[in-house]
Design a protein around this motif. Structure first.
Motif, short mmCIF file in Angstrom:
data_model
loop_
_atom_site.label_atom_id
_atom_site.label_comp_id
_atom_site.label_asym_id
_atom_site.label_seq_id
_atom_site.Cartn_x
_atom_site.Cartn_y
_atom_site.Cartn_z
N LEU A 213 -32.35 9.22 68.24
CA LEU A 213 -31.03 8.64 68.42
C LEU A 213 -30.88 7.97 69.78
CD1 LEU A 213 -28.78 11.36 66.76
CD2 LEU A 213 -29.19 9.04 65.94
N ASP A 214 -31.60 8.46 70.80
CA ASP A 214 -31.45 7.87 72.13
C ASP A 214 -32.05 6.48 72.22
OD1 ASP A 214 -34.08 8.65 71.95
OD2 ASP A 214 -34.13 9.76 73.84
N GLU A 215 -32.80 6.06 71.17
CA GLU A 215 -33.36 4.71 71.14
C GLU A 215 -32.44 3.73 70.40
OE1 GLU A 215 -37.28 4.80 69.57
OE2 GLU A 215 -38.02 6.26 71.04
N ILE A 216 -31.35 4.25 69.85
CA ILE A 216 -30.39 3.42 69.12
C ILE A 216 -29.29 2.99 70.07
CG2 ILE A 216 -28.73 3.40 67.22
CD1 ILE A 216 -30.45 5.52 65.85
N PRO A 217 -28.86 1.71 70.06
CA PRO A 217 -27.77 1.27 70.95
C PRO A 217 -26.55 2.18 70.81
CG PRO A 217 -28.76 -0.62 69.87
CD PRO A 217 -29.38 0.59 69.24
N ALA A 218 -25.94 2.50 71.94
CA ALA A 218 -24.84 3.48 71.95
C ALA A 218 -23.70 3.09 71.04
CB ALA A 218 -24.33 3.66 73.38
N VAL A 219 -23.42 1.77 70.91
CA VAL A 219 -22.26 1.35 70.13
C VAL A 219 -22.41 1.65 68.64
CG1 VAL A 219 -21.56 -0.43 71.76
CG2 VAL A 219 -23.13 -1.02 69.90
N VAL A 220 -23.64 1.79 68.16
CA VAL A 220 -23.86 2.07 66.73
C VAL A 220 -24.45 3.45 66.48
CG1 VAL A 220 -24.07 -0.35 66.08
CG2 VAL A 220 -26.10 0.90 66.78
N ARG A 221 -24.71 4.19 67.53
CA ARG A 221 -25.35 5.51 67.37
C ARG A 221 -24.51 6.43 66.49
NH1 ARG A 221 -26.52 7.40 72.94
NH2 ARG A 221 -27.86 5.56 72.88
N SER A 222 -23.20 6.46 66.75
CA SER A 222 -22.33 7.34 65.96
C SER A 222 -22.26 6.89 64.51
CB SER A 222 -20.92 7.39 66.57
OG SER A 222 -20.34 6.09 66.60
N LEU A 223 -22.40 5.57 64.26
CA LEU A 223 -22.39 5.07 62.90
C LEU A 223 -23.62 5.55 62.14
CD1 LEU A 223 -21.26 1.38 63.55
CD2 LEU A 223 -19.84 3.40 63.20
N VAL A 224 -24.76 5.51 62.81
CA VAL A 224 -26.00 6.00 62.20
C VAL A 224 -25.91 7.50 61.93
CG1 VAL A 224 -28.47 6.33 62.57
CG2 VAL A 224 -27.39 4.17 63.24
N GLU A 225 -25.31 8.24 62.88
CA GLU A 225 -25.15 9.68 62.68
C GLU A 225 -24.33 9.96 61.42
OE1 GLU A 225 -23.27 11.05 66.20
OE2 GLU A 225 -25.14 11.25 67.34
N MET A 226 -23.27 9.18 61.20
CA MET A 226 -22.43 9.42 60.03
C MET A 226 -23.11 8.97 58.74
SD MET A 226 -18.45 9.02 61.18
CE MET A 226 -18.52 7.37 61.83
N GLU A 227 -23.87 7.88 58.81
CA GLU A 227 -24.62 7.47 57.62
C GLU A 227 -25.54 8.60 57.15
OE1 GLU A 227 -26.76 3.86 58.34
OE2 GLU A 227 -24.96 2.73 58.90
N ALA A 228 -26.13 9.30 58.13
CA ALA A 228 -27.05 10.39 57.80
C ALA A 228 -26.35 11.57 57.13
CB ALA A 228 -27.76 10.87 59.06
N LEU A 229 -25.02 11.62 57.22
CA LEU A 229 -24.27 12.71 56.58
C LEU A 229 -24.11 12.49 55.08
CD1 LEU A 229 -21.38 13.20 59.19
CD2 LEU A 229 -23.48 14.55 58.95
#
Length: 321
Positions: A213-229
């Protein structure tokens, strides 16, 4: 078509919010442009301006008039005493020429398109949906950026070659087949040969691997986290209607297409992410059966129209057997 009119008051605030909310508050203005200095207006662009206008209405100001057709708000005229709009004093063409009391009309929005459609014979009735083509990429990139609240352009700017136009780069990415933003994942609503809206969606992988996750731009990191849910869900990545075609049911038509595509893929859940402050979109999704599943804080970026949280919303869907 018969129009009726009501002043903007606390009683009609929800109509004003719904009408301008469909246009992102007119790019975050919420009719505060002439009431504030430009730095103050820019600083609170988006939710800050919406709250400021709400405070004016709550204080008893009547800052304009809403037009209604068949009971729904279709147009807005912002107006009031000239002293409400101090920025007019600096205008080269609209500054005072005498000390007479003046009613200033500072904006009229939405009426022309709505009247042209006659609120009865909507162009949406003639709209068809088709799979997107590579040549649609420039318009797709534009609509994806609208749906993505400016995040796509923010990211494309950092990926483009020096001096390359951001949206041209975005169109080039969309015309490819490698990323989730590819045209191969998109459908368009077309009216008389013109693209009226766009749906970008696909089934998320199951299991869903986020990677570091630390390699993902901060502005979309939370979006990726939620997609994974919601692994395996049919994900509405982006849906947007061209500004000239809003209020005609195109967005709802595209969301119905998402239902069909999800069923065809045998997904049992649809998912999407929306800013909590995007009240109009939030309400539409709730009406379509979506419920809040999770939330994450929005990471601001230059030009970000919202603060608060991103909402992950889901809807159960029976697959086609």
């Amino acid at each position: 078509m018969v129009l009726s009119f009501k002043p903007l008051t606390t009683a009609t605030w929800h109509d004003f919010e719904a009408l301008l909310g469909a246009y992102e508050g007119c790019k975050g203005c919420w009719c505060m442009h002439w009431r504030l200095s430009f730095p103050d207006w820019k600083k609170q662009q988006g939710e800050g301006n919406r709250r400021a206008m709400k405070a004016c209405v709550d204080a008893g100001d009547v800052p304009g008039i809403l037009a209604y057709a068949e009971g729904r708000p279709v147009a807005w005229c912002g107006c009031g005493p000239r002293e409400w709009y101090p920025r007019l004093n600096k205008s080269q063409v609209a500054r005072p020429v005498d000390d007479q009391e003046v009613l200033s009309v500072n904006v009229v929005t939405n009426a022309v398109q709505t009247i042209r459609n006659d609120c009865v014979e909507s162009r949406a009735m003639k709209t068809t949906i088709r799979k997107a083509k590579a040549e649609d990429a420039p318009k797709l990139a534009e609509l994806m950026n609208v749906a993505g609240e400016g995040i796509p352009a923010y990211l494309w700017e950092r990926m483009a070659d020096p001096g390359e136009d951001v949206m041209a780069f975005g169109a080039r990415r969309v015309a490819g087949t490698e990323s989730g933003f590819s045209y191969i994942n998109a459908h368009v609503a077309e009216c008389d040969g013109v693209i009226a809206g766009m749906l970008l969606g696909y089934r998320l992988p199951d299991p869903y691997e986020t990677g570091p996750l630390d390699e993902i731009p901060a502005v979309v990191r939370s979006l990726v986290e939620m997609e994974a849910l919601v692994p395996g869900s049919w994900y509405v990545n982006a849906v947007a209607t061209d500004s000239a075609c809003r209020g005609q049911g195109v967005g709802r038509m595209l969301m119905e297409e998402a239902d069909r595509l999800a069923a065809d893929s045998h997904a049992t859940t649809l998912s999407l992410i929306v800013a909590e402050q995007n009240a109009a979109a939030h309400r539409l999704y709730e009406k379509l059966g979506y419920q809040v599943h999770a939330r994450r804080p929005i990471v601001p970026f230059p030009g970000c129209p919202h603060t608060g949280d991103w909402l992950l919303m889901t809807k159960a869907k029976e697959p086609i057997s």
